[in-house]
Design a protein around this motif. Structure first.
Motif, mmCIF file in Angstrom:
data_model
loop_
_atom_site.group_PDB
_atom_site.id
_atom_site.type_symbol
_atom_site.label_atom_id
_atom_site.label_comp_id
_atom_site.label_asym_id
_atom_site.label_seq_id
_atom_site.Cartn_x
_atom_site.Cartn_y
_atom_site.Cartn_z
ATOM 1 N N UNK A 71 41.769 43.681 46.694
ATOM 2 C CA UNK A 71 42.886 43.675 45.736
ATOM 3 C C UNK A 71 44.253 43.712 46.420
ATOM 4 N N UNK A 72 44.338 43.203 47.638
ATOM 5 C CA UNK A 72 45.622 43.126 48.331
ATOM 6 C C UNK A 72 46.349 41.816 48.044
ATOM 7 N N UNK A 73 45.607 40.781 47.689
ATOM 8 C CA UNK A 73 46.181 39.475 47.404
ATOM 9 C C UNK A 73 45.706 39.027 46.032
ATOM 10 N N UNK A 74 46.612 38.415 45.296
ATOM 11 C CA UNK A 74 46.275 37.837 43.998
ATOM 12 C C UNK A 74 46.444 36.327 44.101
ATOM 13 N N UNK A 75 45.580 35.602 43.401
ATOM 14 C CA UNK A 75 45.693 34.144 43.388
ATOM 15 C C UNK A 75 45.752 33.650 41.954
ATOM 16 N N UNK A 76 46.365 32.487 41.800
ATOM 17 C CA UNK A 76 46.384 31.827 40.497
ATOM 18 C C UNK A 76 46.313 30.331 40.753
ATOM 19 N N UNK A 77 45.665 29.634 39.853
ATOM 20 C CA UNK A 77 45.475 28.197 39.997
ATOM 21 C C UNK A 77 46.352 27.469 38.981
ATOM 22 N N UNK A 78 47.033 26.438 39.472
ATOM 23 C CA UNK A 78 47.799 25.541 38.620
ATOM 24 C C UNK A 78 47.361 24.133 38.991
ATOM 25 N N UNK A 79 46.523 23.552 38.147
ATOM 26 C CA UNK A 79 45.963 22.234 38.468
ATOM 27 C C UNK A 79 45.111 22.345 39.722
ATOM 28 N N UNK A 80 45.436 21.546 40.716
ATOM 29 C CA UNK A 80 44.670 21.571 41.970
ATOM 30 C C UNK A 80 45.229 22.557 42.981
ATOM 31 N N UNK A 81 46.411 23.107 42.694
ATOM 32 C CA UNK A 81 47.048 24.024 43.635
ATOM 33 C C UNK A 81 46.642 25.459 43.359
ATOM 34 N N UNK A 82 46.392 26.206 44.431
ATOM 35 C CA UNK A 82 46.108 27.634 44.330
ATOM 36 C C UNK A 82 47.261 28.379 44.988
ATOM 37 N N UNK A 83 47.903 29.247 44.228
ATOM 38 C CA UNK A 83 49.015 30.049 44.717
ATOM 39 C C UNK A 83 48.505 31.451 45.038
ATOM 40 N N UNK A 84 49.005 32.027 46.113
ATOM 41 C CA UNK A 84 48.601 33.384 46.465
ATOM 42 C C UNK A 84 49.842 34.248 46.680
ATOM 43 N N UNK A 85 49.679 35.536 46.371
ATOM 44 C CA UNK A 85 50.751 36.510 46.454
ATOM 45 C C UNK A 85 50.203 37.815 46.992
ATOM 46 N N UNK A 86 50.987 38.491 47.822
ATOM 47 C CA UNK A 86 50.633 39.830 48.276
ATOM 48 C C UNK A 86 50.927 40.809 47.149
ATOM 49 N N UNK A 87 49.967 41.667 46.834
ATOM 50 C CA UNK A 87 50.195 42.712 45.837
ATOM 51 C C UNK A 87 50.888 43.871 46.558
ATOM 52 N N UNK A 88 52.202 43.849 46.523
ATOM 53 C CA UNK A 88 52.993 44.828 47.273
ATOM 54 C C UNK A 88 52.738 46.261 46.816
ATOM 55 N N UNK A 89 52.581 46.461 45.523
ATOM 56 C CA UNK A 89 52.318 47.816 45.018
ATOM 57 C C UNK A 89 51.004 48.346 45.572
ATOM 58 N N UNK A 90 49.994 47.515 45.576
ATOM 59 C CA UNK A 90 48.684 47.909 46.108
ATOM 60 C C UNK A 90 48.774 48.190 47.600
ATOM 61 N N UNK A 91 49.511 47.348 48.320
ATOM 62 C CA UNK A 91 49.694 47.533 49.752
ATOM 63 C C UNK A 91 50.414 48.859 50.026
ATOM 64 N N UNK A 92 51.485 49.136 49.293
ATOM 65 C CA UNK A 92 52.231 50.387 49.463
ATOM 66 C C UNK A 92 51.368 51.597 49.105
ATOM 67 N N UNK A 93 50.553 51.482 48.048
ATOM 68 C CA UNK A 93 49.670 52.583 47.662
ATOM 69 C C UNK A 93 48.660 52.877 48.778
ATOM 70 N N UNK A 94 48.169 51.835 49.420
ATOM 71 C CA UNK A 94 47.229 52.018 50.524
ATOM 72 C C UNK A 94 47.900 52.728 51.697
ATOM 73 N N UNK A 95 49.145 52.363 51.969
ATOM 74 C CA UNK A 95 49.886 53.037 53.041
ATOM 75 C C UNK A 95 50.099 54.507 52.711
ATOM 76 N N UNK A 96 50.415 54.811 51.449
ATOM 77 C CA UNK A 96 50.587 56.213 51.040
ATOM 78 C C UNK A 96 49.291 56.989 51.205
ATOM 79 N N UNK A 97 48.166 56.388 50.777
ATOM 80 C CA UNK A 97 46.879 57.079 50.901
ATOM 81 C C UNK A 97 46.558 57.344 52.365
ATOM 82 N N UNK A 98 46.821 56.400 53.228
ATOM 83 C CA UNK A 98 46.565 56.573 54.651
ATOM 84 C C UNK A 98 47.452 57.682 55.217
ATOM 85 N N UNK A 99 48.684 57.721 54.798
ATOM 86 C CA UNK A 99 49.607 58.763 55.241
ATOM 87 C C UNK A 99 49.146 60.152 54.786
ATOM 88 N N UNK A 100 48.624 60.230 53.566
ATOM 89 C CA UNK A 100 48.177 61.516 53.024
ATOM 90 C C UNK A 100 47.013 62.109 53.808
#
Length: 132
Positions: A71-100
């Motif tokens: 769940x670090x990256x999200x994807x969405x499809x538009x026609x033949x193209x697949x777009x991907x995005x970093x889930x920044x909130x999830x990434x930051x939450x993981x960093x917080x958990x590691x810090x804890x």
């Protein structure tokens, strides 16, 4: 809501995230998406050079699947193209958990260095010229 890492589920979630980040190609994908935001898999593939070589599109898709399962990256499809995005909130939450794990939930380490306060005295490292 207290988001401290305390349950076995939290530990398993953190393990899955760290495993997903435990590969040079996937770390590079996270870096590119973190800096550039949403992009197509094709564009990502054209930028993904590891060890002096471009990573093939099928291999990039496989690595994206690993990051998506964590769940670090999200994807969405538009026609033949697949777009991907970093889930920044999830990434930051993981960093917080590691810090804890080290400092505890009430004293989590800052995720970024705090900006200097205007007019404040320089730190000892700044006075001696030492690198941070």
């Amino acid at each position: 809501m207290d988001e401290s890492i305390s349950t076995e589920r939290d530990y398993l979630d953190l393990k899955r995230t760290l495993r997903a980040l435990g590969d040079v190609v996937r770390l590079h994908i996270v870096e590119i998406l973190g800096r550039q935001g949403e992009m197509t898999v094709t564009d990502l593939t054209q930028q993904l050079v590891v060890g002096g070589r471009l990573v093939s599109q099928p291999l990039v898709s496989w690595h994206l699947t690993m990051l998506r399962r964590a769940t670090l990256v999200q994807t969405r499809r538009t026609g033949r193209l697949v777009y991907c995005t970093l889930d920044r909130e999830r990434y930051q939450a993981s960093l917080r958990m590691l810090s804890e794990l080290v400092v505890g939930p009430s004293q989590t380490l800052p995720l970024r260095p705090a900006p200097p306060v205007v007019g404040s005295a320089p730190s000892p490292a700044d006075r001696t010229g030492a690198r941070r």
